[in-house]
Design a protein around this motif. Structure first.
Motif, PDB file in Angstrom:
ATOM      1  N   ARG A 299      87.839  69.145 -14.471  1.00 32.03           N
ATOM      2  CA  ARG A 299      88.055  69.157 -13.538  1.00 32.03           C
ATOM      3  C   ARG A 299      88.117  70.101 -12.187  1.00 32.03           C
ATOM      4  NH1 ARG A 299      85.837  64.158 -12.804  1.00 32.03           N
ATOM      5  NH2 ARG A 299      86.547  62.413 -14.478  1.00 32.03           N
ATOM      6  N   GLY A 300      87.879  70.456 -11.031  1.00 34.00           N
ATOM      7  CA  GLY A 300      88.424  71.707  -9.977  1.00 34.00           C
ATOM      8  C   GLY A 300      89.669  71.254  -9.347  1.00 34.00           C
ATOM      9  N   ILE A 301      90.366  72.167  -9.833  1.00 29.47           N
ATOM     10  CA  ILE A 301      91.985  72.272  -8.808  1.00 29.47           C
ATOM     11  C   ILE A 301      91.811  73.268  -7.649  1.00 29.47           C
ATOM     12  CG2 ILE A 301      92.891  70.789 -10.825  1.00 29.47           C
ATOM     13  CD1 ILE A 301      94.003  73.893 -11.852  1.00 29.47           C
ATOM     14  N   VAL A 302      92.212  72.878  -6.374  1.00 28.83           N
ATOM     15  CA  VAL A 302      92.647  73.451  -5.245  1.00 28.83           C
ATOM     16  C   VAL A 302      94.004  73.192  -4.806  1.00 28.83           C
ATOM     17  CG1 VAL A 302      92.108  74.177  -2.957  1.00 28.83           C
ATOM     18  CG2 VAL A 302      90.443  73.533  -4.569  1.00 28.83           C
ATOM     19  N   ALA A 303      94.595  74.266  -4.572  1.00 28.31           N
ATOM     20  CA  ALA A 303      96.548  73.979  -4.346  1.00 28.31           C
ATOM     21  C   ALA A 303      96.217  73.624  -3.426  1.00 28.31           C
ATOM     22  CB  ALA A 303      97.149  75.849  -4.706  1.00 28.31           C
ATOM     23  N   VAL A 304      97.335  72.336  -2.973  1.00 27.17           N
ATOM     24  CA  VAL A 304      97.795  72.065  -1.578  1.00 27.17           C
ATOM     25  C   VAL A 304      98.780  72.901  -0.863  1.00 27.17           C
ATOM     26  CG1 VAL A 304      98.771  70.404  -0.807  1.00 27.17           C
ATOM     27  CG2 VAL A 304      97.553  69.763  -2.724  1.00 27.17           C
ATOM     28  N   GLY A 305      99.633  73.773  -1.968  1.00 30.99           N
ATOM     29  CA  GLY A 305     100.766  74.727  -1.181  1.00 30.99           C
ATOM     30  C   GLY A 305     100.498  75.975  -1.818  1.00 30.99           C
ATOM     31  N   ARG A 306     101.343  77.034  -2.092  1.00 32.29           N
ATOM     32  CA  ARG A 306     101.128  78.218  -2.374  1.00 32.29           C
ATOM     33  C   ARG A 306     100.724  78.852  -3.958  1.00 32.29           C
ATOM     34  NH1 ARG A 306     105.378  81.554   1.382  1.00 32.29           N
ATOM     35  NH2 ARG A 306     104.343  83.060  -0.193  1.00 32.29           N
ATOM     36  N   GLY A 307     100.847  77.637  -4.593  1.00 38.74           N
ATOM     37  CA  GLY A 307     100.553  77.884  -6.175  1.00 38.74           C
ATOM     38  C   GLY A 307      99.399  77.864  -6.539  1.00 38.74           C
ATOM     39  N   ILE A 308      99.687  78.856  -8.062  1.00 35.34           N
ATOM     40  CA  ILE A 308      98.234  80.031  -8.675  1.00 35.34           C
ATOM     41  C   ILE A 308      98.710  79.444 -10.043  1.00 35.34           C
ATOM     42  CG2 ILE A 308      97.070  82.038  -9.109  1.00 35.34           C
ATOM     43  CD1 ILE A 308      98.082  81.798  -6.140  1.00 35.34           C
ATOM     44  N   PRO A 309      97.173  78.681 -10.485  1.00 39.22           N
ATOM     45  CA  PRO A 309      97.478  77.582 -11.501  1.00 39.22           C
ATOM     46  C   PRO A 309      97.403  79.183 -12.402  1.00 39.22           C
ATOM     47  CG  PRO A 309      95.418  77.070 -10.385  1.00 39.22           C
ATOM     48  CD  PRO A 309      96.820  77.961  -9.538  1.00 39.22           C
ATOM     49  N   ARG A 310      96.897  78.760 -13.989  1.00 36.02           N
ATOM     50  CA  ARG A 310      96.980  80.143 -15.057  1.00 36.02           C
ATOM     51  C   ARG A 310      96.759  79.403 -15.843  1.00 36.02           C
ATOM     52  NH1 ARG A 310      95.100  84.472 -11.923  1.00 36.02           N
ATOM     53  NH2 ARG A 310      97.319  85.174 -10.463  1.00 36.02           N
ATOM     54  N   PRO A 311      96.118  79.276 -16.522  1.00 33.44           N
ATOM     55  CA  PRO A 311      95.434  78.801 -18.179  1.00 33.44           C
ATOM     56  C   PRO A 311      96.495  78.630 -18.851  1.00 33.44           C
ATOM     57  CG  PRO A 311      93.705  81.010 -17.668  1.00 33.44           C
ATOM     58  CD  PRO A 311      94.871  81.131 -17.111  1.00 33.44           C
ATOM     59  N   HIS A 312      97.044  77.475 -19.660  1.00 30.82           N
ATOM     60  CA  HIS A 312      97.558  76.583 -20.444  1.00 30.82           C
ATOM     61  C   HIS A 312      98.998  76.231 -19.658  1.00 30.82           C
ATOM     62  CE1 HIS A 312      95.493  78.174 -23.416  1.00 30.82           C
ATOM     63  NE2 HIS A 312      95.876  80.191 -23.059  1.00 30.82           N
ATOM     64  N   MET A 313      98.964  76.202 -18.009  1.00 28.93           N
ATOM     65  CA  MET A 313     100.027  75.347 -17.690  1.00 28.93           C
ATOM     66  C   MET A 313      99.865  74.279 -18.107  1.00 28.93           C
ATOM     67  SD  MET A 313     100.115  77.612 -14.262  1.00 28.93           S
ATOM     68  CE  MET A 313     101.249  78.891 -13.972  1.00 28.93           C
ATOM     69  N   VAL A 321     104.780  62.555 -16.942  1.00 27.04           N
ATOM     70  CA  VAL A 321     103.163  62.099 -17.828  1.00 27.04           C
ATOM     71  C   VAL A 321     102.504  63.274 -17.639  1.00 27.04           C
ATOM     72  CG1 VAL A 321     102.167  59.983 -17.159  1.00 27.04           C
ATOM     73  CG2 VAL A 321     104.389  60.133 -16.357  1.00 27.04           C
ATOM     74  N   PRO A 322     102.350  64.178 -18.730  1.00 23.25           N
ATOM     75  CA  PRO A 322     101.662  64.686 -19.040  1.00 23.25           C
ATOM     76  C   PRO A 322     100.250  64.411 -18.940  1.00 23.25           C
ATOM     77  CG  PRO A 322     102.444  64.487 -20.853  1.00 23.25           C
ATOM     78  CD  PRO A 322     103.085  63.923 -19.451  1.00 23.25           C
ATOM     79  N   VAL A 323      99.472  64.935 -18.138  1.00 28.19           N
ATOM     80  CA  VAL A 323      98.146  64.295 -18.570  1.00 28.19           C
ATOM     81  C   VAL A 323      96.501  65.456 -18.718  1.00 28.19           C
ATOM     82  CG1 VAL A 323      98.318  62.285 -16.562  1.00 28.19           C
ATOM     83  CG2 VAL A 323      97.555  64.522 -16.081  1.00 28.19           C
ATOM     84  N   GLY A 324      96.861  66.880 -18.954  1.00 28.84           N
ATOM     85  CA  GLY A 324      95.640  67.872 -19.740  1.00 28.84           C
ATOM     86  C   GLY A 324      96.424  69.142 -19.323  1.00 28.84           C
ATOM     87  N   GLU A 325      95.841  69.733 -19.479  1.00 25.22           N
ATOM     88  CA  GLU A 325      96.373  71.437 -19.022  1.00 25.22           C
ATOM     89  C   GLU A 325      95.052  72.358 -18.473  1.00 25.22           C
ATOM     90  OE1 GLU A 325      97.779  74.031 -22.174  1.00 25.22           O
ATOM     91  OE2 GLU A 325      95.756  74.235 -22.316  1.00 25.22           O
ATOM     92  N   VAL A 326      95.675  73.638 -17.063  1.00 20.30           N
ATOM     93  CA  VAL A 326      94.236  74.245 -16.922  1.00 20.30           C
ATOM     94  C   VAL A 326      94.464  75.404 -17.809  1.00 20.30           C
ATOM     95  CG1 VAL A 326      95.098  76.322 -15.464  1.00 20.30           C
ATOM     96  CG2 VAL A 326      96.922  74.106 -15.208  1.00 20.30           C
ATOM     97  N   THR A 327      92.456  75.275 -17.983  1.00 17.79           N
ATOM     98  CA  THR A 327      91.968  76.288 -18.565  1.00 17.79           C
ATOM     99  C   THR A 327      91.382  77.329 -17.668  1.00 17.79           C
ATOM    100  OG1 THR A 327      89.941  74.680 -17.834  1.00 17.79           O
ATOM    101  CG2 THR A 327      91.198  74.125 -19.924  1.00 17.79           C
ATOM    102  N   SER A 328      91.221  77.477 -17.181  1.00 16.31           N
ATOM    103  CA  SER A 328      91.152  78.709 -15.789  1.00 16.31           C
ATOM    104  C   SER A 328      92.008  78.647 -14.569  1.00 16.31           C
ATOM    105  CB  SER A 328      90.281  78.921 -15.347  1.00 16.31           C
ATOM    106  OG  SER A 328      89.105  79.414 -17.030  1.00 16.31           O
ATOM    107  N   GLY A 329      92.471  79.536 -14.532  1.00 17.99           N
ATOM    108  CA  GLY A 329      92.949  79.723 -12.492  1.00 17.99           C
ATOM    109  C   GLY A 329      93.429  80.693 -12.142  1.00 17.99           C
TER     110      GLY A 329
END
Length: 381
Positions: A299-313, A321-329
């Motif tokens: 699924r896609g994710i868009v930051a609500v604040g100033r965070g920049i996602p990166r793979p493996h986060m 309660v972990p539910v998954g992992e970032v693959t691209s960001g």
């Protein structure tokens, strides 16, 4: 950033036929799929913006080029890869997947150029080309041959709203239907008899074309595109901008978002599967998974604040309660905020807000369906 000539393990990186052209332009290089390729020339954001607003030219010669030929070549391809080649006619190209027969995992995603029933050109990802070829050769019936042209041809991607004008400026055809290709005669700028395959396709989300040309003519074509495109605002673009552009579209990258451990159902790529076909690699596994429902979804994710996602986060519903992992960001130059793709449990509401662990801080992101910015790939004009 990798060294230009070595992977660090002693083996030499492959080089594009345009390598010296890139060096002359001051490109910063990096290793990608076993190749030394330009990451950027004037800056990722500047190159990204050129593609969104004008036109950019990418060297993507690291992509594979394999001709499958012989009686029944199209039928063989159709029985191997997921998409249904019979949905299209000769002269069209198609996005498709090579999956593992036993697990349904994605070996590679690629483009198939359907020339005629006896000739199909496939363009796999650089690092995966040998494995795709190996699997095809192992399955090929008598009379079917595979010719690997990986080192013989360059691939240039002309992307952006002014891409038609740029192609016309160098004497190449433009304006044909999305995912159709034309085998064009050599334009005057090449000064020889070497033609160019011009496909209306790309990986940027903008109107554009991908050009396949023999190595010996690549330098002349590259130079003509840049010189004749000056008035259009053309820029040479590297793989850095290619990544931010494709991420804004939510296009998956093999090795990050899709792998042997991810199926088309999980990746949301069921549209690239010919479910009514009698055969393709991994069919039984994928049909069963589709009927049961996949346990994960990209699924896609868009930051609500100033965070920049990166793979493996790590992605979580609550802090514990972990539910998954970032693959691209990445940081989206268009939206001026963080966007990415995350592989999450299908128990999570597809419109939920989730937390991403960004360097020890829990940043909030909105789950959404890509693209994050409007797509213009199919627009007429």
């Amino acid at each position: 950033m990798a060294d230009e000539t070595s992977t660090g393990g002693g083996s030499e990186l492959l080089q594009s036929p345009l390598h010296e052209k890139h060096r002359e332009l001051g490109a910063k290089f990096g290793e990608f799929g076993g190749w030394s390729m330009p990451l950027e020339y004037t800056g990722v954001v500047k190159e990204h913006t050129a593609v969104r607003e004008a036109v950019g030219v990418f060297d993507v010669s690291h992509l594979g080029k394999v001709m499958i030929s012989g009686p029944g070549a199209a039928d063989f391809v159709n029985a191997s890869f997921t998409n249904d080649l019979r949905r299209i006619k000769p002269g069209k190209a198609q996005y498709t997947l090579c999956c593992d027969e036993e697990t349904g995992g994605i070996v590679d995603d690629l483009i198939a150029y359907y020339r005629d029933d006896e000739h199909v050109l496939i363009v796999p990802n650089a690092a995966n080309t040998p494995e795709v070829v190996r699997r095809l050769e192992a399955a090929a019936p008598e009379g079917i041959t595979l010719t690997d042209h990986h080192r013989d041809y360059a691939v240039l991607a002309v992307q952006g709203p002014k891409s038609d004008e740029l192609l016309e400026a160098v004497g190449l055809p433009a304006g044909h239907e999305y995912m159709s290709f034309v085998e064009a005669a050599a334009p005057d700028v090449l000064g020889d008899e070497i033609g160019v395959v011009v496909c209306r396709s790309g990986y940027s989300g903008e109107r554009g074309y991908e050009l396949i040309v023999a190595n010996e003519a690549a330098g002349a074509l590259w130079g003509a595109l840049l010189s004749r495109g000056e008035a259009l605002g053309v820029l040479p673009c590297g793989l850095g901008a290619r990544d931010t552009l494709r991420t804004e579209m939510g296009y998956p990258l093999h090795g990050q978002d899709i792998t042997l451990d991810v199926t088309p159902n999980e990746a949301g790529l069921g549209w690239a599967v010919g479910w009514k076909k009698d055969a393709f690699w991994g069919r039984d596994k994928l049909v069963a998974e589709k009927e049961a429902g996949p346990k994960r979804a990209l699924r896609g994710i868009v930051a609500v604040g100033r965070g920049i996602p990166r793979p493996h986060m790590t992605a979580s519903l609550t802090a514990d309660v972990p539910v998954g992992e970032v693959t691209s960001g990445t940081f989206s130059p268009t939206l001026k905020k963080g966007v990415g793709l995350v592989l999450v449990s299908t128990t999570v509401n597809p419109e939920a807000e989730i937390g991403i662990d960004v360097r020890g801080r829990r940043e909030i992101f909105q789950l959404t369906k890509p693209p994050f910015v409007p797509s213009h790939v199919r627009e007429d004009g």
